[in-house]
Design a protein around this motif. Structure first.
Motif, PDB file in Angstrom:
ATOM      1  N   ASP A  79       0.823  -1.219   0.000  1.00 17.42           N
ATOM      2  CA  ASP A  79       0.000   0.000   0.000  1.00 17.42           C
ATOM      3  C   ASP A  79       0.858   1.272   0.000  1.00 17.42           C
ATOM      4  O   ASP A  79       0.339   2.377   0.137  1.00 17.42           O
ATOM      5  CB  ASP A  79      -0.947   0.000   1.207  1.00 17.42           C
ATOM      6  CG  ASP A  79      -0.206   0.020   2.538  1.00 17.42           C
ATOM      7  OD1 ASP A  79       1.046   0.118   2.535  1.00 17.42           O
ATOM      8  OD2 ASP A  79      -0.870  -0.060   3.587  1.00 17.42           O
ATOM      9  N   GLY A  80       2.166   1.112  -0.120  1.00 16.53           N
ATOM     10  CA  GLY A  80       3.063   2.264  -0.202  1.00 16.53           C
ATOM     11  C   GLY A  80       3.612   2.709   1.145  1.00 16.53           C
ATOM     12  O   GLY A  80       4.515   3.552   1.189  1.00 16.53           O
ATOM     13  N   SER A  81       3.086   2.156   2.229  1.00 16.10           N
ATOM     14  CA  SER A  81       3.589   2.611   3.526  1.00 16.10           C
ATOM     15  C   SER A  81       4.985   2.041   3.797  1.00 16.10           C
ATOM     16  O   SER A  81       5.337   0.958   3.331  1.00 16.10           O
ATOM     17  CB  SER A  81       2.617   2.288   4.655  1.00 16.10           C
ATOM     18  OG  SER A  81       2.340   0.932   4.691  1.00 16.10           O
ATOM     19  N   ILE A  82       5.750   2.817   4.549  1.00 10.66           N
ATOM     20  CA  ILE A  82       7.146   2.466   4.835  1.00 10.66           C
ATOM     21  C   ILE A  82       7.296   2.152   6.317  1.00 10.66           C
ATOM     22  O   ILE A  82       6.824   2.910   7.167  1.00 10.66           O
ATOM     23  CB  ILE A  82       8.089   3.623   4.418  1.00 10.66           C
ATOM     24  CG1 ILE A  82       8.140   3.708   2.887  1.00 10.66           C
ATOM     25  CG2 ILE A  82       9.485   3.421   4.982  1.00 10.66           C
ATOM     26  CD1 ILE A  82       8.998   4.823   2.334  1.00 10.66           C
ATOM     27  N   ILE A  83       7.941   1.024   6.613  1.00  8.18           N
ATOM     28  CA  ILE A  83       8.218   0.627   8.000  1.00  8.18           C
ATOM     29  C   ILE A  83       9.739   0.641   8.181  1.00  8.18           C
ATOM     30  O   ILE A  83      10.462   0.054   7.375  1.00  8.18           O
ATOM     31  CB  ILE A  83       7.713  -0.808   8.299  1.00  8.18           C
ATOM     32  CG1 ILE A  83       6.281  -1.024   7.819  1.00  8.18           C
ATOM     33  CG2 ILE A  83       7.902  -1.151   9.773  1.00  8.18           C
ATOM     34  CD1 ILE A  83       5.210  -0.429   8.664  1.00  8.18           C
ATOM     35  N   GLN A  84      10.188   1.320   9.233  1.00  9.12           N
ATOM     36  CA  GLN A  84      11.621   1.424   9.485  1.00  9.12           C
ATOM     37  C   GLN A  84      12.050   0.537  10.649  1.00  9.12           C
ATOM     38  O   GLN A  84      11.248   0.225  11.542  1.00  9.12           O
ATOM     39  CB  GLN A  84      11.990   2.872   9.829  1.00  9.12           C
ATOM     40  CG  GLN A  84      11.812   3.846   8.684  1.00  9.12           C
ATOM     41  CD  GLN A  84      11.908   5.273   9.173  1.00  9.12           C
ATOM     42  OE1 GLN A  84      11.092   5.710   9.976  1.00  9.12           O
ATOM     43  NE2 GLN A  84      12.901   5.999   8.703  1.00  9.12           N
ATOM     44  N   GLY A  85      13.330   0.196  10.647  1.00  9.67           N
ATOM     45  CA  GLY A  85      13.919  -0.523  11.781  1.00  9.67           C
ATOM     46  C   GLY A  85      15.392  -0.180  11.857  1.00  9.67           C
ATOM     47  O   GLY A  85      15.978   0.285  10.874  1.00  9.67           O
ATOM     48  N   ASN A  86      15.975  -0.368  13.032  1.00 13.61           N
ATOM     49  CA  ASN A  86      17.423  -0.175  13.163  1.00 13.61           C
ATOM     50  C   ASN A  86      17.952  -1.154  14.191  1.00 13.61           C
ATOM     51  O   ASN A  86      17.181  -1.786  14.915  1.00 13.61           O
ATOM     52  CB  ASN A  86      17.749   1.286  13.528  1.00 13.61           C
ATOM     53  CG  ASN A  86      16.899   1.788  14.665  1.00 13.61           C
ATOM     54  OD1 ASN A  86      16.547   1.025  15.569  1.00 13.61           O
ATOM     55  ND2 ASN A  86      16.530   3.054  14.641  1.00 13.61           N
ATOM     56  N   ASN A  87      19.277  -1.314  14.237  1.00 13.09           N
ATOM     57  CA  ASN A  87      19.803  -2.307  15.178  1.00 13.09           C
ATOM     58  C   ASN A  87      19.658  -1.835  16.619  1.00 13.09           C
ATOM     59  O   ASN A  87      19.829  -0.656  16.931  1.00 13.09           O
ATOM     60  CB  ASN A  87      21.243  -2.712  14.840  1.00 13.09           C
ATOM     61  CG  ASN A  87      22.193  -1.551  14.647  1.00 13.09           C
ATOM     62  OD1 ASN A  87      21.811  -0.477  14.223  1.00 13.09           O
ATOM     63  ND2 ASN A  87      23.455  -1.784  14.952  1.00 13.09           N
ATOM     64  N   GLN A  88      19.284  -2.784  17.462  1.00 15.79           N
ATOM     65  CA  GLN A  88      19.046  -2.534  18.880  1.00 15.79           C
ATOM     66  C   GLN A  88      19.983  -3.449  19.666  1.00 15.79           C
ATOM     67  O   GLN A  88      19.787  -4.660  19.712  1.00 15.79           O
ATOM     68  CB  GLN A  88      17.583  -2.842  19.225  1.00 15.79           C
ATOM     69  CG  GLN A  88      16.576  -1.922  18.533  1.00 15.79           C
ATOM     70  CD  GLN A  88      16.694  -0.471  18.994  1.00 15.79           C
ATOM     71  OE1 GLN A  88      16.861  -0.192  20.190  1.00 15.79           O
ATOM     72  NE2 GLN A  88      16.608   0.465  18.061  1.00 15.79           N
ATOM     73  N   GLU A  89      21.027  -2.847  20.237  1.00 17.13           N
ATOM     74  CA  GLU A  89      22.043  -3.656  20.919  1.00 17.13           C
ATOM     75  C   GLU A  89      21.739  -3.777  22.401  1.00 17.13           C
ATOM     76  O   GLU A  89      20.820  -3.143  22.929  1.00 17.13           O
ATOM     77  CB  GLU A  89      23.422  -3.033  20.663  1.00 17.13           C
ATOM     78  CG  GLU A  89      23.756  -3.068  19.171  1.00 17.13           C
ATOM     79  CD  GLU A  89      25.163  -2.621  18.845  1.00 17.13           C
ATOM     80  OE1 GLU A  89      25.877  -2.086  19.721  1.00 17.13           O
ATOM     81  OE2 GLU A  89      25.557  -2.828  17.663  1.00 17.13           O
ATOM     82  N   ASN A  90      22.529  -4.632  23.071  1.00 19.55           N
ATOM     83  CA  ASN A  90      22.281  -4.915  24.476  1.00 19.55           C
ATOM     84  C   ASN A  90      23.611  -5.238  25.155  1.00 19.55           C
ATOM     85  O   ASN A  90      24.500  -5.822  24.522  1.00 19.55           O
ATOM     86  CB  ASN A  90      21.325  -6.116  24.580  1.00 19.55           C
ATOM     87  CG  ASN A  90      20.740  -6.274  25.956  1.00 19.55           C
ATOM     88  OD1 ASN A  90      21.403  -6.750  26.879  1.00 19.55           O
ATOM     89  ND2 ASN A  90      19.497  -5.866  26.120  1.00 19.55           N
ATOM     90  N   ALA A  91      23.732  -4.898  26.436  1.00 19.30           N
ATOM     91  CA  ALA A  91      24.944  -5.217  27.191  1.00 19.30           C
ATOM     92  C   ALA A  91      25.203  -6.721  27.162  1.00 19.30           C
ATOM     93  O   ALA A  91      26.354  -7.166  27.182  1.00 19.30           O
ATOM     94  CB  ALA A  91      24.796  -4.727  28.630  1.00 19.30           C
ATOM     95  N   CYS A  92      24.139  -7.495  27.104  1.00 18.05           N
ATOM     96  CA  CYS A  92      24.244  -8.938  26.865  1.00 18.05           C
ATOM     97  C   CYS A  92      24.185  -9.091  25.339  1.00 18.05           C
ATOM     98  O   CYS A  92      23.102  -9.153  24.747  1.00 18.05           O
ATOM     99  CB  CYS A  92      23.090  -9.659  27.550  1.00 18.05           C
ATOM    100  SG  CYS A  92      23.003 -11.390  27.094  1.00 18.05           S
TER     101      CYS A  92
ATOM    102  N   PRO B 294      24.277 -11.021  22.655  1.00 23.55           N
ATOM    103  CA  PRO B 294      23.390 -11.803  21.757  1.00 23.55           C
ATOM    104  C   PRO B 294      21.917 -11.420  21.870  1.00 23.55           C
ATOM    105  O   PRO B 294      21.108 -11.821  21.035  1.00 23.55           O
ATOM    106  CB  PRO B 294      23.597 -13.255  22.215  1.00 23.55           C
ATOM    107  CG  PRO B 294      24.809 -13.254  23.079  1.00 23.55           C
ATOM    108  CD  PRO B 294      24.920 -11.878  23.651  1.00 23.55           C
ATOM    109  N   ALA B 295      21.560 -10.660  22.899  1.00 21.13           N
ATOM    110  CA  ALA B 295      20.148 -10.276  23.062  1.00 21.13           C
ATOM    111  C   ALA B 295      19.741  -9.175  22.083  1.00 21.13           C
ATOM    112  O   ALA B 295      18.553  -8.925  21.889  1.00 21.13           O
ATOM    113  CB  ALA B 295      19.886  -9.826  24.496  1.00 21.13           C
ATOM    114  N   GLY B 296      20.703  -8.519  21.459  1.00 21.46           N
ATOM    115  CA  GLY B 296      20.383  -7.456  20.509  1.00 21.46           C
ATOM    116  C   GLY B 296      19.812  -8.012  19.210  1.00 21.46           C
ATOM    117  O   GLY B 296      19.779  -9.232  18.997  1.00 21.46           O
ATOM    118  N   LEU B 297      19.340  -7.111  18.361  1.00 27.87           N
ATOM    119  CA  LEU B 297      18.740  -7.562  17.099  1.00 27.87           C
ATOM    120  C   LEU B 297      19.139  -6.617  15.965  1.00 27.87           C
ATOM    121  O   LEU B 297      19.260  -5.413  16.157  1.00 27.87           O
ATOM    122  CB  LEU B 297      17.219  -7.621  17.225  1.00 27.87           C
ATOM    123  CG  LEU B 297      16.485  -8.472  16.174  1.00 27.87           C
ATOM    124  CD1 LEU B 297      16.921  -9.931  16.223  1.00 27.87           C
ATOM    125  CD2 LEU B 297      14.978  -8.370  16.364  1.00 27.87           C
ATOM    126  N   CYS B 298      19.316  -7.205  14.781  1.00 25.00           N
ATOM    127  CA  CYS B 298      19.693  -6.438  13.583  1.00 25.00           C
ATOM    128  C   CYS B 298      18.534  -5.565  13.096  1.00 25.00           C
ATOM    129  O   CYS B 298      17.352  -5.876  13.302  1.00 25.00           O
ATOM    130  CB  CYS B 298      20.066  -7.379  12.445  1.00 25.00           C
ATOM    131  SG  CYS B 298      21.578  -8.313  12.692  1.00 25.00           S
TER     132      CYS B 298
END
Ligand code: THU
Length: 164
Positions: free
Chosen positions: A55-68, A70-74
């Motif tokens: 439908d043309g809408s844009i969804i953004q994401g960015n990396n979310q890191e963590n002191a632990c 492996p708990a972060g995400l790309c």
């Protein structure tokens, strides 16, 4: 004699973002603004992803890191999971991925990691058409993959599970 099976991946390279249609330029700009908001406290490597729905809408994401660590995400998985959790039935047309080091002003080339390719591939397999992917390097060249499949040959999928 063993048989050889092969797969060829290819990227289309544009000399500059100006050579892309307006909506793809907007997607890359959205990935850039997402990268600037990344929580990359440990790696100082900020990744932004922006995907466009049918439908043309844009969804953004960015990396979310963590002191632990492996708990972060790309960035790509943050964007895809956000999109599919809110709009499970909407087709994803394209995604742009950009990256920069926090201490640098220039964006630099970064291809999606294997886990993100796997996640994007899952959704591509379950929708009508391919998901185009755009990357950008430090010179401003744009790399276009026609699909996620093109980046992940010989992949694991639901077919591997024997359920389809
Ligand atoms: N990262 C992404 O966001 N996407 C990728 O495809 C590769 C790596 C992030 C994870 C981590 O926060 C930082 O980049 C350094 O690896």
């Amino acid at each position: 004699m063993a048989e050889i099976i092969s797969s060829e991946s290819h990227l289309k390279v544009y000399a500059s973002i100006d050579q892309l249609p307006d909506q793809e330029q907007a997607l890359i700009e959205a990935a850039k603004t997402a990268a600037l908001r990344a929580y990359a406290k440990y790696s100082h490597f900020q990744v932004g992803a922006a995907l466009r729905l049918e439908d043309g809408s844009i969804i953004q994401g960015n990396n979310q890191e963590n002191a632990c660590y492996p708990a972060g995400l790309c960035a790509e998985r943050v964007a895809f999971f956000a999109a599919k959790s809110q709009y499970p039935d909407k087709t994803i047309e394209a995604v742009a991925v950009v990256a920069k080091r926090t201490e640098e002003s220039e964006f630099r080339a970064a291809a999606p990691c294997g886990s993100c390719r796997q996640v994007m591939s899952e959704y591509e397999n379950n929708q009508a058409g391919p998901i185009r992917l755009y990357m950008m390097d430090s010179e401003g060249k744009i790399y276009e993959s026609p699909s996620i499949e093109n980046l992940l040959p010989f992949k694991f999928s639901e077919a591997s599970l024997g359920i389809s």
